[in-house]
Scaffold this active site. Sequence first.
Site, short mmCIF file in Angstrom:
data_model
loop_
_atom_site.label_atom_id
_atom_site.label_comp_id
_atom_site.label_asym_id
_atom_site.label_seq_id
_atom_site.Cartn_x
_atom_site.Cartn_y
_atom_site.Cartn_z
N TYR A 179 39.58 46.71 50.69
CA TYR A 179 38.18 46.31 50.62
C TYR A 179 37.33 47.18 51.56
CZ TYR A 179 39.88 41.86 48.60
OH TYR A 179 40.48 40.90 47.82
N CYS A 197 47.39 34.48 39.18
CA CYS A 197 48.34 35.48 38.70
C CYS A 197 48.29 36.81 39.46
CB CYS A 197 48.11 35.75 37.21
SG CYS A 197 48.68 34.38 36.18
N GLN A 198 47.16 37.12 40.09
CA GLN A 198 47.12 38.37 40.85
C GLN A 198 48.04 38.24 42.07
OE1 GLN A 198 43.34 39.43 42.73
NE2 GLN A 198 43.56 41.53 42.06
N ASP A 222 51.96 41.22 47.38
CA ASP A 222 51.41 40.13 48.21
C ASP A 222 51.52 40.45 49.70
OD1 ASP A 222 50.58 38.48 46.17
OD2 ASP A 222 52.43 37.32 46.11
N HIS A 233 30.11 38.97 44.90
CA HIS A 233 31.28 39.87 44.91
C HIS A 233 32.09 39.68 43.62
CE1 HIS A 233 34.71 42.04 46.84
NE2 HIS A 233 35.42 41.21 46.10
N GLU A 234 32.33 38.41 43.24
CA GLU A 234 33.14 38.15 42.03
C GLU A 234 32.40 38.58 40.77
OE1 GLU A 234 36.06 37.67 42.79
OE2 GLU A 234 35.84 36.87 44.80
N GLY A 245 39.21 33.44 48.68
CA GLY A 245 37.79 33.04 48.69
C GLY A 245 37.31 32.86 47.26
N GLY A 246 37.68 33.82 46.43
CA GLY A 246 37.32 33.77 45.02
C GLY A 246 38.31 34.60 44.24
N GLU A 270 38.39 46.92 44.69
CA GLU A 270 37.73 46.18 45.78
C GLU A 270 36.66 46.98 46.52
OE1 GLU A 270 37.85 43.16 45.90
OE2 GLU A 270 39.67 42.65 44.81
N PRO A 309 44.30 29.84 47.62
CA PRO A 309 44.52 30.74 48.77
C PRO A 309 43.48 31.83 49.01
CG PRO A 309 46.07 31.24 46.97
CD PRO A 309 45.27 30.05 46.54
N HIS A 368 32.86 42.19 40.19
CA HIS A 368 34.18 42.49 39.62
C HIS A 368 34.17 42.51 38.09
CE1 HIS A 368 37.16 43.09 42.66
NE2 HIS A 368 36.92 41.94 43.29
N ARG A 422 42.80 28.60 52.34
CA ARG A 422 42.33 29.98 52.15
C ARG A 422 43.02 30.87 53.17
NH1 ARG A 422 35.92 31.58 52.38
NH2 ARG A 422 36.11 33.78 51.79
N MET A 423 43.80 31.84 52.70
CA MET A 423 44.67 32.60 53.62
C MET A 423 43.89 33.32 54.71
SD MET A 423 47.90 34.07 51.52
CE MET A 423 47.09 34.89 50.17
N GLU A 457 38.27 36.74 40.46
CA GLU A 457 37.34 37.17 39.42
C GLU A 457 37.86 36.99 38.01
OE1 GLU A 457 39.72 40.85 40.78
OE2 GLU A 457 38.91 39.06 41.71
#
Length: 609
Positions: A375, A135-136, A367, A295-296, A268-269, A318, A266, A299, A555-556, A271
């Site tokens: 970050y 959803c993000q 997006d 990292h997650e 890495g993780g 971030e 898409p 968050h 993964r983008m 949260e």
Amino acid sequence: MAPCSDHCSFSSFTRCLTRHLNLTCHVDFDSHVLRACVELTVEALEDRFSSLVLDTRDLQVEEVTANGQQAKFTMGAKHSFKGTPLEIMLPFDLSRGQQVVVKVRYQTAPTASALQWLTPQQTAGKQQPYLFSQCQANHCRSMIPCQDSPSVKHTYYAQVSVPKDLVAVMSAVRDGQEVDPQDSSRIVYRFRQPVPMPSYLIAIVVGALESRRVGPRSHVWSEKEFVDKAAFEFSETELMLKTAEDLVGPYVWGQYDILVLPPSFPYGGMENPCLTFATPTLLAGDKSLSNVIAHEIAHSWTGNLVTNKTWEHFWLNEGHTVRMNGEPFRQFKAMGGWKDLQDSINTFGANNPLTNLVPSLQEVDPDDAFSSVPYEKGFALLYHLEELLGGPEVFMGFVKSYIQMFAYSSVTTDEWKTHLFTYFKDKVDVLNKVDWSGWMQTPGLPPVKPQYDTTLADTCIALSRRWMTAKQEDLSGFNESDMKNLSSHQQVEFLSLLLQEDPLPLSHMKKMQELYDLNACTNSEIRFRWLRLCVRSKWEDVVPMALKMATEQGRMKFTRPLFRDVFHFEKYREEAIGAFMANHAAMHPVTASLVAKDLKVDGSQSSSL
């Protein structure tokens, strides 16, 4: 706090706020839709309150009621990325502080941007279909009509009906399951989220999932093909949770589970509270990439408990989260992060306002703005402030105070900065010397490059310089131990340094392969950089390997640069486009749309996903 406009939302959150969301949904794998009903408990923020606007995208709204009474509604004009405003006229007026339960019956579109429906063939097990949401930033509105802005936080409850061979999990605490009273071939899973959170953190996954316990409050979930590998990779989750609690206070979300998704995920993780989503590209087999989980976990405080009020302030989520790595690894990672920042700025262009730390997103799809800037530029600012104000321990005191001050709410950069000046009131003269406009409102690299401790990087720097300056006759001076003596993180750094320079001669790349055998490496971070270097050096044999990596996972961070590099290798431009067209139907909608832009092909060809 003053109301803040959100350029990415139509919803009337300055006039009313959602306090609770109750979702009942039927997951239909045949039609690729959710048939659902959502009840929003909405509180009026003004007197004579009689209408509200919710965000939607491609939803088919069937009926709206308010406290059980029929309510009139209209769908506004469709906007390219904001979707369609749903205006609801209440059959009565509310006074400030009064609440109403607005119930919307609807179904999602098969093309809903928050949802990816996978065929059995696209999963690891090849037997059952799979559904996951992302959803993000502003995609929840394609799954649930809501106030889809990070400035609005609410609790939620959900009941999800799925075929009985499948399991549902959500970003919430599991609250039991039962046979669906409407259909005995289905199971209803129930979830509750008692901590208020923004809509972008609502998440759902349905698939042939299994779990393994990895700690007193943690399970890993995935298809059975990955579950034991994931349990090994993430066995140190509880240690990471405790480390974070020691730094910033108690973990308030109850459970902390990790879900390893199919390869098309898409990011890495992600949260999502109670259930971090992770890409299978983290399963290196040696725990070397589990820092993404750290990292997650971070968050859970910076992002989920204290949230950016709008996506312009995404760096607050971030930058603080990147900062929580331990020393000296944090310094080492920061050097790699600086290179990622340079890379993003080169891609966008040094004068592009989207490289501002606080960009304007008026008529900008969040997006399209996503990059390493929030970050790494965010982290660089925090590191710079930390150096000016007395070091990590002193600054951590501020971070803890910031989290306590703004817990359970959403925050802007100005509110963060006001708190910084209040907390360090005896060091205001130091803070006044910071070039705030240069950091926040200016595109390109920051005004100051922090001086990171290079101890762990020195070996990588030395080896990369040797390769960059080596002549043909010098190649015999390299040997396989050069690489064997480096940790996987140092190998990533070595390759990243080479990526910053002009391409190496093809003879150098072939010698590197002969000695280091990087073609055989399965660590995704190393493999990604190695393949990029080879493509840039025009090693034709590697092009199929690069396109394979670009398409076998989604993964983008990996997929977009690999496609771009092959596209810029003139001879193979058509192959890059051909590989994309052959694979776009299996890609996540967001990934497919952005790669289409990168390759300058018509994105509408990938909109029928």
